[in-house]
Write a protein that holds these residues in place. Structure first.
Motif, mmCIF file in Angstrom:
data_model
loop_
_atom_site.group_PDB
_atom_site.id
_atom_site.type_symbol
_atom_site.label_atom_id
_atom_site.label_comp_id
_atom_site.label_asym_id
_atom_site.label_seq_id
_atom_site.Cartn_x
_atom_site.Cartn_y
_atom_site.Cartn_z
ATOM 1 N N GLU A 105 6.998 9.529 -8.142
ATOM 2 C CA GLU A 105 7.435 9.065 -6.824
ATOM 3 C C GLU A 105 6.456 8.066 -6.240
ATOM 4 O O GLU A 105 5.252 8.121 -6.519
ATOM 5 C CB GLU A 105 7.597 10.243 -5.860
ATOM 6 N N TRP A 106 7.008 7.176 -5.437
ATOM 7 C CA TRP A 106 6.227 6.204 -4.712
ATOM 8 C C TRP A 106 6.575 6.332 -3.238
ATOM 9 O O TRP A 106 7.750 6.380 -2.876
ATOM 10 C CB TRP A 106 6.541 4.788 -5.183
ATOM 11 N N HIS A 107 5.549 6.412 -2.408
ATOM 12 C CA HIS A 107 5.728 6.452 -0.959
ATOM 13 C C HIS A 107 4.909 5.313 -0.380
ATOM 14 O O HIS A 107 3.675 5.312 -0.519
ATOM 15 C CB HIS A 107 5.243 7.784 -0.382
ATOM 16 N N SER A 108 5.591 4.359 0.232
ATOM 17 C CA SER A 108 4.852 3.260 0.840
ATOM 18 C C SER A 108 4.045 3.800 2.010
ATOM 19 O O SER A 108 4.335 4.869 2.549
ATOM 20 C CB SER A 108 5.807 2.158 1.305
ATOM 21 N N ALA A 109 3.028 3.070 2.416
ATOM 22 C CA ALA A 109 2.157 3.516 3.506
ATOM 23 C C ALA A 109 2.974 3.751 4.773
ATOM 24 O O ALA A 109 2.707 4.688 5.518
ATOM 25 C CB ALA A 109 1.051 2.494 3.740
ATOM 26 N N SER A 110 4.016 2.955 5.008
ATOM 27 C CA SER A 110 4.836 3.142 6.211
ATOM 28 C C SER A 110 5.659 4.426 6.128
ATOM 29 O O SER A 110 5.938 5.053 7.138
ATOM 30 C CB SER A 110 5.745 1.931 6.430
ATOM 31 N N ASP A 111 6.048 4.856 4.925
ATOM 32 C CA ASP A 111 6.811 6.100 4.763
ATOM 33 C C ASP A 111 5.934 7.331 4.964
ATOM 34 O O ASP A 111 6.412 8.364 5.435
ATOM 35 C CB ASP A 111 7.430 6.194 3.361
ATOM 36 N N ILE A 112 4.671 7.239 4.605
ATOM 37 C CA ILE A 112 3.773 8.397 4.662
ATOM 38 C C ILE A 112 3.625 8.893 6.097
ATOM 39 O O ILE A 112 3.602 10.086 6.347
ATOM 40 C CB ILE A 112 2.398 8.071 4.028
ATOM 41 N N GLY A 113 3.605 7.989 7.063
ATOM 42 C CA GLY A 113 3.462 8.384 8.463
ATOM 43 C C GLY A 113 4.777 8.681 9.150
ATOM 44 O O GLY A 113 4.801 9.037 10.318
ATOM 45 N N ALA A 114 5.908 8.580 8.440
ATOM 46 C CA ALA A 114 7.222 8.802 9.046
ATOM 47 C C ALA A 114 7.401 10.270 9.424
ATOM 48 O O ALA A 114 6.775 11.151 8.834
ATOM 49 C CB ALA A 114 8.314 8.366 8.070
ATOM 50 N N ALA B 42 0.842 -1.197 0.000
ATOM 51 C CA ALA B 42 0.000 0.000 0.000
ATOM 52 C C ALA B 42 0.875 1.244 0.000
ATOM 53 O O ALA B 42 1.996 1.233 0.519
ATOM 54 C CB ALA B 42 -0.902 -0.011 1.235
ATOM 55 N N GLY B 43 0.376 2.314 -0.613
ATOM 56 C CA GLY B 43 1.131 3.559 -0.630
ATOM 57 C C GLY B 43 0.513 4.591 -1.546
ATOM 58 O O GLY B 43 -0.636 4.459 -1.964
ATOM 59 N N GLU B 44 1.333 5.610 -1.845
ATOM 60 C CA GLU B 44 0.868 6.712 -2.679
ATOM 61 C C GLU B 44 1.840 6.943 -3.835
ATOM 62 O O GLU B 44 3.047 6.991 -3.644
ATOM 63 C CB GLU B 44 0.763 7.984 -1.835
ATOM 64 N N PHE B 45 1.277 7.098 -5.024
ATOM 65 C CA PHE B 45 2.032 7.390 -6.249
ATOM 66 C C PHE B 45 1.713 8.822 -6.625
ATOM 67 O O PHE B 45 0.563 9.242 -6.542
ATOM 68 C CB PHE B 45 1.555 6.435 -7.354
ATOM 69 N N HIS B 46 2.733 9.597 -7.018
ATOM 70 C CA HIS B 46 2.420 10.918 -7.546
ATOM 71 C C HIS B 46 3.424 11.376 -8.590
ATOM 72 O O HIS B 46 4.559 10.938 -8.633
ATOM 73 C CB HIS B 46 2.208 11.965 -6.446
ATOM 74 N N LEU B 47 2.921 12.244 -9.461
ATOM 75 C CA LEU B 47 3.696 12.824 -10.559
ATOM 76 C C LEU B 47 3.860 14.306 -10.276
ATOM 77 O O LEU B 47 2.891 15.068 -10.294
ATOM 78 C CB LEU B 47 2.982 12.603 -11.896
ATOM 79 N N HIS B 48 5.083 14.696 -9.966
ATOM 80 C CA HIS B 48 5.379 16.092 -9.625
ATOM 81 C C HIS B 48 5.037 17.029 -10.783
ATOM 82 O O HIS B 48 5.129 16.653 -11.941
ATOM 83 C CB HIS B 48 6.857 16.244 -9.256
ATOM 84 N N ALA B 49 4.696 18.245 -10.450
ATOM 85 C CA ALA B 49 4.368 19.345 -11.366
ATOM 86 C C ALA B 49 3.017 19.144 -12.049
ATOM 87 O O ALA B 49 2.347 20.119 -12.354
ATOM 88 C CB ALA B 49 5.455 19.592 -12.389
#
Length: 136
Positions: free
Chosen positions: A109-118, A74-81
């Motif tokens: 970028e990819w941020h796993s669910a564990s990284d999002i709460g870091a 699980a996580g979040e994907f995003h495309l900058h700009a």
């Protein structure tokens, strides 16, 4: 201009064109994906990484793209700009459709669910890939 100089100028011009095109053609084949107009690209994230051939995606301004994104975590994907983002659950596939409106090189970028709460917020992780939008 004498005929001999014209032939030399022509040969030099051809050689210059070849020298400009050959490296470009080689660079396109090395670890990049060319996305044709209206392309759908499957971006399968495994252990936080994409396949090497998808780490540089080259398109032209005005191209219509569709990313089908899946991940083993699980996580979040995003495309900058472009301000596109998608939240994924493990094993889920999500689509992002958009038109490449701005030229340049943009981070995926990819941020796993564990990284999002870091404590660092997980923002600006190493890029998953780059979207390179070239002028028409």
């Amino acid at each position: 201009m004498p005929l001999r100089l014209q032939k030399l100028a022509l040969a030099g011009g051809i050689a210059l064109c070849l020298l400009q095109e050959i490296p470009h053609a080689i660079a396109q084949k090395l670890q990049s994906a060319q996305a044709p107009l209206g392309a759908t690209l499957d971006l399968s994230i495994t252990d936080g990484l994409l396949a090497k051939e998808l780490r540089l995606i080259k398109v032209r301004k005005g191209d219509q793209l569709r990313f089908r994104i899946s991940s083993d975590t699980a996580g979040e994907f995003h495309l900058h700009a472009y301000r596109l983002r998608a939240t994924l659950q493990a094993g889920q596939t999500t689509e992002l459709a958009f038109t490449a409106f701005a030229t340049g090189r943009f981070r995926l970028e990819w941020h796993s669910a564990s990284d999002i709460g870091a404590p660092s917020g997980g923002h600006h992780a190493p890029p998953l890939a780059f979207l390179e939008v070239q002028p028409r």
